[in-house]
Structure formats: structure tokens, C-alpha cells
Design a protein around this motif. Structure first.
Motif, PDB file in Angstrom:
ATOM      1  N   ALA B  93       1.980   3.890   9.968  1.00 22.04           N
ATOM      2  CA  ALA B  93       2.277   2.459   9.788  1.00 22.04           C
ATOM      3  C   ALA B  93       2.195   2.048   8.331  1.00 22.04           C
ATOM      4  O   ALA B  93       2.834   1.076   7.916  1.00 22.04           O
ATOM      5  N   SER B  94       1.393   2.761   7.552  1.00 17.26           N
ATOM      6  CA  SER B  94       1.296   2.385   6.138  1.00 17.26           C
ATOM      7  C   SER B  94       2.630   2.579   5.425  1.00 17.26           C
ATOM      8  O   SER B  94       2.871   1.975   4.377  1.00 17.26           O
ATOM      9  N   LEU B 190      -1.727   7.813   1.560  1.00 21.19           N
ATOM     10  CA  LEU B 190      -2.771   6.790   1.649  1.00 21.19           C
ATOM     11  C   LEU B 190      -3.740   7.149   2.769  1.00 21.19           C
ATOM     12  O   LEU B 190      -3.755   6.528   3.838  1.00 21.19           O
ATOM     13  N   HIS B 191      -4.497   8.183   2.527  1.00 23.32           N
ATOM     14  CA  HIS B 191      -5.522   8.600   3.493  1.00 23.32           C
ATOM     15  C   HIS B 191      -6.468   9.515   2.726  1.00 23.32           C
ATOM     16  O   HIS B 191      -6.157   9.975   1.608  1.00 23.32           O
ATOM     17  N   PRO B 192      -7.608   9.818   3.277  1.00 24.13           N
ATOM     18  CA  PRO B 192      -8.550  10.711   2.598  1.00 24.13           C
ATOM     19  C   PRO B 192      -7.894  12.056   2.287  1.00 24.13           C
ATOM     20  O   PRO B 192      -7.153  12.608   3.104  1.00 24.13           O
ATOM     21  N   GLU B 220       2.162  -1.779  -4.635  1.00 26.49           N
ATOM     22  CA  GLU B 220       0.981  -0.917  -4.575  1.00 26.49           C
ATOM     23  C   GLU B 220       0.628  -0.394  -5.956  1.00 26.49           C
ATOM     24  O   GLU B 220      -0.543  -0.145  -6.256  1.00 26.49           O
ATOM     25  N   ASP B 233      -4.761  -4.527   6.862  1.00 19.19           N
ATOM     26  CA  ASP B 233      -4.396  -3.115   6.762  1.00 19.19           C
ATOM     27  C   ASP B 233      -3.299  -2.817   7.782  1.00 19.19           C
ATOM     28  O   ASP B 233      -3.426  -3.138   8.967  1.00 19.19           O
ATOM     29  N   ALA B 234      -2.226  -2.193   7.321  1.00 21.02           N
ATOM     30  CA  ALA B 234      -1.088  -1.960   8.196  1.00 21.02           C
ATOM     31  C   ALA B 234      -1.422  -0.951   9.296  1.00 21.02           C
ATOM     32  O   ALA B 234      -0.863  -1.020  10.395  1.00 21.02           O
ATOM     33  N   ASN B 254      -9.295   2.356  -8.563  1.00 19.55           N
ATOM     34  CA  ASN B 254      -9.498   3.149  -7.347  1.00 19.55           C
ATOM     35  C   ASN B 254      -8.255   3.968  -7.027  1.00 19.55           C
ATOM     36  O   ASN B 254      -8.336   5.147  -6.658  1.00 19.55           O
ATOM     37  N   ARG B 255      -7.127   3.337  -7.164  1.00 27.36           N
ATOM     38  CA  ARG B 255      -5.874   4.028  -6.825  1.00 27.36           C
ATOM     39  C   ARG B 255      -5.632   5.183  -7.802  1.00 27.36           C
ATOM     40  O   ARG B 255      -5.236   6.284  -7.401  1.00 27.36           O
ATOM     41  N   ARG B 256      -5.880   4.901  -9.066  1.00 25.47           N
ATOM     42  CA  ARG B 256      -5.663   5.940 -10.080  1.00 25.47           C
ATOM     43  C   ARG B 256      -6.584   7.131  -9.816  1.00 25.47           C
ATOM     44  O   ARG B 256      -6.177   8.299  -9.881  1.00 25.47           O
ATOM     45  N   HIS B 258      -7.896   8.102  -7.002  1.00 23.22           N
ATOM     46  CA  HIS B 258      -7.482   8.799  -5.785  1.00 23.22           C
ATOM     47  C   HIS B 258      -6.336   9.766  -6.062  1.00 23.22           C
ATOM     48  O   HIS B 258      -6.400  10.961  -5.720  1.00 23.22           O
ATOM     49  N   PHE B 259      -5.331   9.269  -6.710  1.00 24.95           N
ATOM     50  CA  PHE B 259      -4.151  10.113  -6.926  1.00 24.95           C
ATOM     51  C   PHE B 259      -4.371  11.128  -8.054  1.00 24.95           C
ATOM     52  O   PHE B 259      -3.771  12.202  -8.050  1.00 24.95           O
TER      53      PHE B 259
END
Lengths: 728, 314
Positions: B93-94, B190-192, B220, B233-234, B254-256, B258-259
Motif C-alpha cells: 500500500a505504501s 519503506l520497511h525495515p 517523500e 500511514d498508508a 531519518n530517511r537519509r 535509512h537509505f
């Protein structure tokens, strides 16, 4: 003390308080969910940030709600009230003033009013005093409240006798002078007795016609200690028809048209009425008119009139309903032509340009009220002093040929009541004229602006007194443009005592001024001045084209006619008077003499007019001004009941009390329930009004709200800055 | 044919042709068919002579040439092979999020279709696996036209929904796939990341070439929101009241992080990863795919050439 509102209907505006709450509800950010792909990178917002933002928005909402609430409250005009009854002692002797309305509108109700007045006099206690004043246009005391020389003054019996003696009049209604007279009577009684009464009561017995209550009372109010009791005898009575106005117009060579305006005051039913015209005591015509409710119509009659005669009569409406204005008188006088002498020094020579212009403006074969006759100064000198032959108006031009003797004759004519138009057009010296004539009129000629005509150099009128009767008819934008009138030359006329002139009632008055000269001075162009009993108007320029193009302009005829009309003093016009009004004698009777006696309506004997004598007709009809008591020429004028007396619209006693009684007085016998019911209009005194305070608070709150909203806006602007590249 | 044409922008395909990919791949000689296979052998077509060395296979010595030249040469042949490429599409769904006109899922589906078409044109076998919490569809790699058509039909019927389990999908794919293929994962990641990275490494260990095409929405990437709002949250439906101005920097950080972590792990495992925004044209992703693929082929070829020089048939 309690709070109340003068305009509680505005409290409905408090419903607007919902608006900010509603807007804040629908715009709450919490109500706008945003679907996002994942919350895994979005941190939790700190609780204090959320709460602070909520508080900011709630504060803004409350400020806006407060603004609206203050606005509604300010418009509702809250005030602090205090019962005024405390000002009136409950026990003790009372002074009563009975105000009895005797105006024409009372009609059949007058007997009811008399009965109510008698009942008031009968109900007085032994210690009470009573006075009686009848009033219509003016109040008249019939029984005093106290009189040192009359021990019976103020008694109930005296009041009863006065009430019985009261008569209905044909005058209009005026409440304020009557209440002022009643208050003066109470104050006079206080002065005579040395101490005020425990209670002072004014009984106003009237039909409470609205026409008697002025729109503005000038701030006058009845004091708190005086209790006003209104006795309404008007009642629901069917309104009738009335003649509101009559005018007479020349309809042809041998007839006039009499026009009457008839109104049906009834609001319920259509009326068909007969209107008749009576001339010389004989009905000469009758007309039937159909009147819709509340509507007015004009009815016209053609009346044959012999040439150069007068007409006296009245219109009468046949109406069973009560009310004033059933009869209305009129007078028509065939206009007589007044002699106008033109004093010109061109005897024997070619006719002067100025004379030609004046002859053209005042033709002898026209129907103007003036007849122009040209005289040389030598011819006129003797005639001006002879009251039998002297003219009504004198026009003087060609000052160069005016000898000192002629100037003296002109001055004598003016001082003896003559009217003159002086065109100061001398090209030479005016020393003699200044000394003998002009300075006696309060004006001095100081020479011309230029030595000769130069069409490229001219002056315009820079200022005109459009409030003066000469220019008043030309005040409208269609006619008040004098820019086409050019003056190539003129005399510098100066007021002898310019600083004092405006303060003097009969001093020289400047009616028009030229544009400012090189020194910035605005010289007079037209001056009105007085000398003795007469009046003169001075033009600072001549009447030929060497001086100006005025005689050839479209403004010349209107200004000349209005000037002559003013100098003629309205002679020939039929004036209209109302009953009870102070009459002003006309300038002259048909014999051309000043009136010396007057015969009032309903009377047969003439009364000699003394200096400053006051003439007030008590009835409608004809007033006859006579040259002398015995016989001679006379001038007839009509006196009618005021048209407002036929208007049946009434004012409520509560409204009258609200307007005329500043400290409102609560009647003693009012029950507590009625007390609350009449709280707004009676029984309370306004201690303090708060709408100004509320508006002040509103302004402060508005500033606070603006600052708060700006802060939120700025904060939002900072937050909405795009993220930097590094952040990305 | 018409039913799946709308997946592929003809203009995009035209641009791929203009880039002269065909010529590059032929010169490099890595792809079979239009591009050459990296696996040299003797089965089909002569490639070249190479001097014989002692560790070489003496059976491949060309004795006729020895007779002429009096030197020992080994004959090398080219082997025409088909690449087995499996495309993984994230259907969680995301992926069904768009701040502009195109959702991530739509973008990823178009990209998948284009990749499948390109591979098909190159006569490669194309496999397909769609998943969210579980595997929705699996088509083993095949190169025939009917298979491609079926792939497009499957793509058409997919709808994004539910949470993501990329690690589970990779694990199952590892069980299906034969070694030495190409695996291309199209996802928003977009997941662990831990389990996903482990399974990517597992595929890599089985000699698969792995490529990750990360799809992201511009919102995003920048988090441009202004109004305070409740974000939903989708996938999980959970809500979070957020003041964007207050959290923007932290969100981006946080996003930086993670990726960056995913990228580091991928680099260490020789896995290609690139992020594509849905606002970008598809051709950059296709360029990336071909470029990185060729680069990978070249690298592995150079690595394997000494082995091929032995002349051994594989």
C-alpha cells in the motif's frame, strides 16, 4: 441599579459568535488527515508544540469572538439605570400644572380633554395646588399656581374655572413651549413660596399629535423632580380629508386658476368628497374628488377676475370626519407694475448703450412688474423727494453726469425708504459722489482698475454669495457658472469700515468679488448697503460694453430681475400665514403707503400698528393691512390653520416622555409588573452609558487580534519555507 | 497486444533505441542474441585462437593449425546463451502514494513493463514476481512472446494493498530461481532493511546479479508540507499529528540514514541501487538498468576470462 440596553435588538448579533468557532472547527489541522506512504521517518511531534499551537489558535478564536461580542454589545448600547422615583417624594403636598391642548387638531376631543382636566382638578387634595395652562402654538396661562396678590391662586376652584374658560383655537400644536411654560410656572411658584413642593406634577392633556413634537428638542428636558403624566384623549378616531394647500395662478387675461391640494388621511378607505370654492362669500363652483387611502389629489377651479382687481375666497371640503384643514383661504392680487426710474445723464444726446441694454431688459410692453422710465438727474431731483411721484426703484448710471445735488437727492431718496441700484461707472473723479453719496452708504470708490478697455485683460468674478436672495436662484450647478462674464474695467469699491461691516446687521454686505488682484486683494464687485430706511445695491462697473460683457451675457437678465425683485421687497406677492404666527406688515399697501392699521380675521375693527407691535391672528381668515385706520388702500393676506394640524399621526406618550423627560419619572401607582414593563421608557434614569467604553475595548481587542494574527501568519510563513538542498 | 501497450510509453522505447544500446552490447560481446553471452565455450560458433598453455585442455588444440604454423593454438568458441532475468515488483500500500500525478506503484509498473520489453527484445528470459505481504504472482523466466503477454496481463491486474514483506519475497524467489540470473527489485524500500539485505546478499551469493530500483515520490524526498496535519500511514493506517515545520529536518535525516545504510550494504555486496523519483522520466531508469547491467557483465567477464582462456567447455 441594574443594567439594560437601549437597543437590545442588536444583541441578536451575538449569534455571530458561532462564526469564529465554526471557522476554527472546520479549519482545525487535526481535522485534515493526510495520507502518507509511511510514518517510519516522521518523528513524534512534541506535545508542548501541539498544545502551544492549539492555544494560539484558541486565543485567536477567542479574540475574534470577543470582537464580535463587543461590537454587538456596543450597538445594543448598554446603560446602567437607576429608578428615578426616588427623586419624587412619596408623601406631601403636590403642585399640579394642567396643560390643556387647545390646538385645532383637538376638534371634538376638546370637550373630553376639558372633562379630564376638570377631573384632575377635582381629585386634588386640600394641600395641593393647581395651575392651568392652555397651549397650542404658544402657551397661555389661565390659572397661576401661586400669586402673592391672589390668595385663591392655585386652588382647585381656580383651576376648574380656568378649565371651563378654556377655548379651542385654530393654532397648531407645540409641546416643548408648553412644557417649558409649565416648568416656569412651577419655578415661579417655588420662588414665591420659598420652598419647592414635595411633588411637582405636570398633567399633559392632549391628542398627542406627532406634528407637535419637533424632531430635535435642542437638548431641553424636563427635570427629574417634575413628574409628567400624559393624559391621552386622542383615541382611535377615523381620520378624514383635508385641504393641505391652495395656490392661485394667472390663467389668462381675465381669469385665474385656483389650485387646491386635497388629502385623504384615512388609511383604510377610499373617500369621495365635494370641494367647493367660495369667492366673495358665494359658492361659485364645486368639484367632486375621489381619494385613495393616504393619497392626495389636486383640484382646480377657473375663476373669472376683472383686470387689475383682487380675489378673496376659500376652498372648503365637505367631510363629516373630524379634523382640521376643512377650509383654506386664499387671496390673489393682480400684479401692479412698479415704476422704475433710470437716472441717466444723457439728456438730449444720443441714447447711451447702458440705457439701451436696460430698455431691452425691461420692455414697457411686457408683463413684467416693473415699468422703466428714463429721467435726467435734473428732472429726477424734485421727483425723488416727492412721495407722490417718486418711483419704487431707482437705477443710477452715468455717474460722470451726476452732480453733487443729484447725489444728495439720491441719498435722500434712499434714506427715506427708497430702493436704488447704483452702477458706479464714472470714468472721471468720484470725489464728490464719494463724499455726498457713496461714503454715506458705507462705500468709497478708489478709482478704476484700468484707464481704458483692453479685451485681452479682463477680470472674472472670483466669489459670489449664492446664499443671498439675488444669487440664490442661480445657485444650482446649471446656472452658477459666471466664468463667461468678463470685466474689462471696474471701480475699486472699498467698504468704509470693512472690519466692522460683517457684524452690523444693516451694514454693507459684499455679494460678489472680483478675482484677487496683483496684491492678492479681492475687490467687491457687487455690494448691498443700507442708508436710513432704504436699501441700495452697488455695481462696481458700468452697464455698457466698455466695462464688461455682462449686459450681453445670459446672466444679465436673471441677475437684474432678481436685484429689482429684491429691491421691490416682494411687493405684489401674496404671502401665506398660519394661525398664531407673528405677522410681518407688508412693505406697502395697494395705495403705495406703509400699513398703519390691521384688521385681524374674525374682527371688524382695525387696530393701529404701533412700533414693534405684535400681530398674531387667533383665527383663520383674512388679515387686512390698511394705510390708515379710517380708510385708504389696503393689502389683504390669507391666514390659515397650519397644514400639519390635519395630519392625524400620533406620538405615543411613552415616546414623548422619552424625548422630553431626561430623568424619567415612575408614576407612583404603577405596579411592580408594570414597572418592569415600562423599564425602558419610564421609571428609570440612565446613570451611565457604556457604548463608548465598549468601542474603546473593541479597538484595543482589534489591535491585539491583529498582532496575534500577524504573529501566527509570520510563524506560518517561516514554517512554509522550502527545504534546503542539504536537507534533501 | 493492445491490452498491454499502454504500459510502455512508445516514446520511451524510441529513446532507448536512439541510445544505440544494441551497438554497445554487441561490441562488448556480453549478451546473447543481440548482446553477447559472457560465457565462452566451444559449443556453437568459433570465436578465436589462443596460444596453448600447459594448464589448458589439450583436446582443444587445433592440430590443423599446428600443421600449418608449427605452434599450438587452442580454438575458442562463442556460446549463445539467454539471460534469466526476474523482475520483482513491490505491490504494498505504501506504493499507492502520489503527491503529484503518478503513484509510485504506477511508475514502478511502467518501469517493470519497459524492462520486460527490453529484455524480451534482447531475447532474454524474463521472470516476474509481484508481492506485498505475500507473493501475489510468480512467472518463471521465459523468453517467448506469449510469456511476455501474460506478464503484462498480470501487471494489469495488480493493485497495491497491504503491508510489505520484501524479505519473504526474496527468500521465496531464492528457492525458485536457478543460479546466475539477474534479479531486479522495484520497490520503495519503506520497511525495515535488515532481513531484506540478508536475502539480497543470499541471492548474490548464489551468483545472481542483483539490481534495486528504488522508487520515491518527490514529497517523500523533501517533505514539503506546510499545514499542521494528522498523517496517516498508508500501510498500517496509524495516525500521527505532525507539525511539518518542526519535524522536517528530522524526517529528512531519518530517511537519509535509512537509505544510506541500505546503499552501503548493497555496495559491499556488489548490488546496484538507484533511487528514481516518480517525477523523473522513465528513461533514466532504463539507462541505469542497461548501463549498470553492461558494466556488471563487463566486470564479471573480465573476471572470468582467465578461466575461459583455459579453453575448457563449461
Amino acid at each position: 441599579m441594574a443594567a439594560a440596553f437601549l437597543a437590545p435588538v442588536f444583541l441578536a448579533g451575538l449569534a455571530l459568535l458561532v462564526a469564529p468557532w465554526w471557522i476554527h472547527q472546520i479549519r482545525r489541522p487535526e481535522r485534515e488527515p493526510v495520507r502518507f506512504s509511511s510514518l517510519m521517518f516522521i518523528p513524534q511531534t512534541r506535545r508542548e508544540v501541539i498544545e502551544r499551537r492549539r492555544l494560539q489558535h484558541i486565543l485567536l478564536m477567542l479574540l475574534r469572538m470577543g470582537l464580535l461580542a463587543l461590537l454587538a454589545l456596543a450597538f445594543a448600547r448598554p446603560y446602567l439605570r437607576k429608578p428615578a422615583a426616588a427623586a419624587v417624594p412619596a408623601e406631601g403636598a403636590a403642585w399640579h400644572v394642567i396643560l390643556l391642548d387647545t390646538s385645532a387638531s383637538m376638534g371634538r376631543r376638546f370637550e373630553t380633554a376639558r372633562t379630564r382636566a376638570r377631573a384632575i382638578a377635582d381629585s386634588l387634595d386640600a394641600a395641593d395646588r393647581a395651575g392651568v395652562i392652555v397651549f397650542s402654538r404658544t402657551p397661555r396661562m389661565l390659572a397661576p399656581l401661586a400669586d402673592a396678590g391672589n390668595p385663591e391662586a392655585g386652588s382647585a376652584a381656580s383651576a376648574r374655572r380656568a378649565v371651563a374658560a378654556a377655548q379651542l383655537t385654530e393654532e397648531s400644536t407645540a409641546y416643548v413651549p408648553a412644557l417649558q411654560a409649565a416648568l416656569a410656572m412651577l419655578q415661579s411658584a417655588e420662588g414665591q413660596s420659598g420652598a419647592p413642593a414635595a411633588r411637582q406634577v405636570i398633567h399633559l392633556i392632549s391628542d398627542f399629535q406627532r406634528a407637535g413634537l419637533p424632531e430635535k428638542t435642542g437638548g431641553w428636558k424636563l427635570p427629574a423632580r417634575v413628574e409628567l403624566r400624559c393624559v391621552d384623549v386622542g383615541g382611535p378616531e377615523q381620520a378624514g380629508c383635508a385641504i393641505e394647500d391652495v395656490s392661485v395662478r394667472a390663467g389668462g387675461a381675465d381669469e385665474v386658476r385656483v389650485l387646491g391640494k386635497v388629502r385623504n388621511w384615512s388609511k383604510s378607505g377610499e373617500a369621495v368628497r365635494n370641494v367647493k370654492i367660495v369667492v366673495g362669500g358665494r359658492e361659485i363652483a364645486r368639484s367632486s374628488v375621489t381619494l385613495a387611502p393616504g393619497a392626495a389629489r389636486q383640484v382646480a377651479f377657473r375663476v373669472p377676475v376683472p383686470p387689475a382687481s383682487s380675489l378673496e375666497g376659500w376652498l372648503e371640503i365637505e367631510d363629516e370626519q373630524p379634523g382640521a384643514g376643512k377650509q383654506r383661504y386664499f387671496v390673489w392680487q393682480a400684479p401692479s407694475r412698479q415704476r422704475v426710474w433710470l437716472l441717466s445723464g444723457a439728456e438730449g444726446g444720443p441714447e447711451r448703450t447702458a440705457v439701451r441694454f436696460l430698455r431691452s431688459a425691461l420692455p414697457t410692453d411686457g408683463d413684467l412688474p416693473w415699468r422703466l422710465e428714463v429721467r435726467s438727474p435734473e428732472q429726477a431731483q424734485a421727483g425723488l423727494a416727492d412721495s407722490a411721484v417718486r418711483p419704487s426703484i431707482l437705477i443710477v448710471e452715468n455717474f460722470d453726469k451726476l452732480s453733487p445735488e443729484a447725489c444728495t437727492a439720491v441719498l435722500g431718496y434712499i434714506e427715506s425708504g427708497g430702493r436704488a441700484l447704483l452702477s458706479v461707472d464714472a470714468s472721471g473723479s468720484l470725489d464728490a459722489a464719494n463724499k455726498v453719496l457713496l461714503e454715506r452708504l458705507g462705500v468709497r470708490a478708489e478709482g478704476t482698475f484700468r484707464s481704458g478697455k483692453n479685451e485681452s485683460q479682463f477680470m472674472l468674478l472670483g466669489w459670489i454669495d449664492f446664499d443671498h436672495p439675488v444669487f440664490h436662484p442661480l445657485r444650482s450647478p446649471e446656472f452658477n457658472d459666471f466664468s463667461a462674464v468678463r470685466f474689462y474695467n471696474a471701480h475699486r469699491l472699498a467698504l468704509v469700515n470693512e472690519s466692522a461691516a460683517p457684524a452690523e446687521e444693516n451694514g454693507p454686505r459684499v455679494l460678489a468679488r472680483f478675482e484677487p488682484d496683483s496684491n492678492g486683494r479681492e475687490w467687491p464687485a457687487i455690494i448691498e448697503t443700507y442708508a436710513g430706511a432704504g436699501r441700495a445695491i452697488l455695481w462696481a462697473f458700468g452697464l455698457d460694453l466698455e466695462w464688461s460683457n455682462f449686459p450681453r451675457s445670459v446672466k444679465f437678465i436673471p441677475v437684474l430681475y432678481e436685484t429689482l425683485g429684491l429691491l421691490a421687497g416682494g411687493a405684489g406677492e401674496s404671502r401665506a400665514w398660519t394661525v398664531g404666527e407673528r405677522l410681518e406688515p407688508p412693505a406697502e399697501t395697494t395705495a403705495g403707503q406703509r400699513p398703519a392699521a390691521v384688521v385681524l380675521p374674525g374682527e371688524t375693527a382695525a387696530v393701529a400698528l404701533a412700533e414693534n407691535s405684535e400681530v398674531r391672528p387667533a383665527r383663520a381668515g383674512f388679515v387686512r393691512w390698511r394705510s390708515n385706520v379710517a380708510a385708504g388702500g389696503e393689502r389683504v393676506e390669507a391666514v390659515n390653520v397650519a397644514p400639519s394640524e390635519s395630519n392625524p399621526e400620533r406620538v405615543s406618550p411613552e415616546e414623548l416622555q422619552l424625548k422630553l423627560c431626561a430623568p424619567r419619572v415612575e408614576p407612583r401607582e404603577t405596579s411592580p409588573a408594570e414597572w418592569e414593563h415600562r423599564a425602558v421608557v419610564g421609571g428609570y434614569r440612565i446613570e451611565r452609558e457604556y457604548w463608548r467604553w465598549l468601542l474603546g475595548a473593541l479597538m484595543m481587542l482589534l489591535i491585539w487580534e491583529s498582532l496575534n494574527a500577524a504573529a501566527v501568519w509570520v510563524r506560518r510563513g517561516e514554517n512554509s519555507r522550502p527545504a534546503t538542498g542539504e536537507e534533501r | 497486444m493492445a491490452s498491454y501497450l499502454h504500459f510502455i510509453d512508445p516514446a520511451e522505447l524510441a529513446r532507448i533505441a536512439d541510445l544505440a544500446l544494441l551497438a554497445r552490447t554487441v561490441v562488448d560481446g556480453f549478451l546473447a542474441g543481440i548482446h553477447r553471452s559472457p560465457h565462452s565455450g566451444a559449443s556453437i560458433e568459433f570465436a578465436q585462437y589462443r596460444p596453448y598453455t600447459q594448464d589448458g585442455d589439450s583436446r582443444r588444440i587445433d592440430w590443423k593449425l599446428y600443421a600449418r604454423a608449427d605452434r599450438l593454438y587452442v580454438k575458442q568458441y562463442q556460446e549463445e546463451t539467454n539471460m534469466r532475468c526476474t523482475l520483482l515488483l513491490d505491490c504494498s500500500a505504501s506504493m499507492d502514494y502520489a503527491s503529484g500525478g503518478v503513484t509510485k506503484f504506477h511508475y514502478a509498473r511502467m518501469l517493470t513493463a519497459c524492462l520486460a520489453m527490453i529484455l524480451h527484445r534482447q531475447r532474454d528470459a524474463v521472470g516476474f514476481l509481484a508481492y506485498h505481504r505475500e507473493v501475489l504472482c510468480y512467472l518463471p523466466p521465459r523468453s517467448d512472446a506469449r510469456h511476455l503477454q501474460r506478464l503484462f496481463v498480470e501487471l494489469e491486474t495488480l493493485q497495491p494493498a497491504g503491508p510489505t514483506d520484501t524479505a519473504g519475497a526474496l527468500r521465496q524467489l531464492g528457492e525458485f530461481l536457478q543460479p546466475r540470473g539477474l534479479v531486479a527489485l522495484v520497490s520503495d524500500l519503506l520497511h525495515p532493511a535488515d532481513q531484506m539485505i540478508d536475502h539480497l546478499k543470499s541471492l548474490r551469493a548464489r551468483r545472481h546479479d542483483v539490481m534495486v530500483l528504488q522508487v520515491a515520490d518527490p514529497a517523500e524526498q523533501t517533505f514539503p508540507f506546510e499545514k499542521t496535519a494528522t498523517f496517516v500511514d498508508a500501510e498500517s493506517g496509524s495516525e500521527r499529528f505532525t507539525v511539518p515545520a518542526q519535524v522536517r529536518e528530522e524526517y529528512l535525516e531519518n530517511r537519509r540514514a535509512h537509505f544510506d545504510r541500505i546503499r552501503r550494504e548493497c555496495v559491499s555486496a556488489e548490488i546496484d541501487l538507484e533511487e528514481f523519483a516518480t517525477s523523473e522520466p522513465l528513461d533514466r531508469a532504463l539507462h541505469f538498468f542497461l548501463h549498470r547491467r553492461n558494466h556488471s557483465l563487463l566486470t564479471s567477464s573480465l573476471r572470468r576470462r582467465p578461466a575461459a582462456a583455459t579453453g575448457g567447455r563449461r
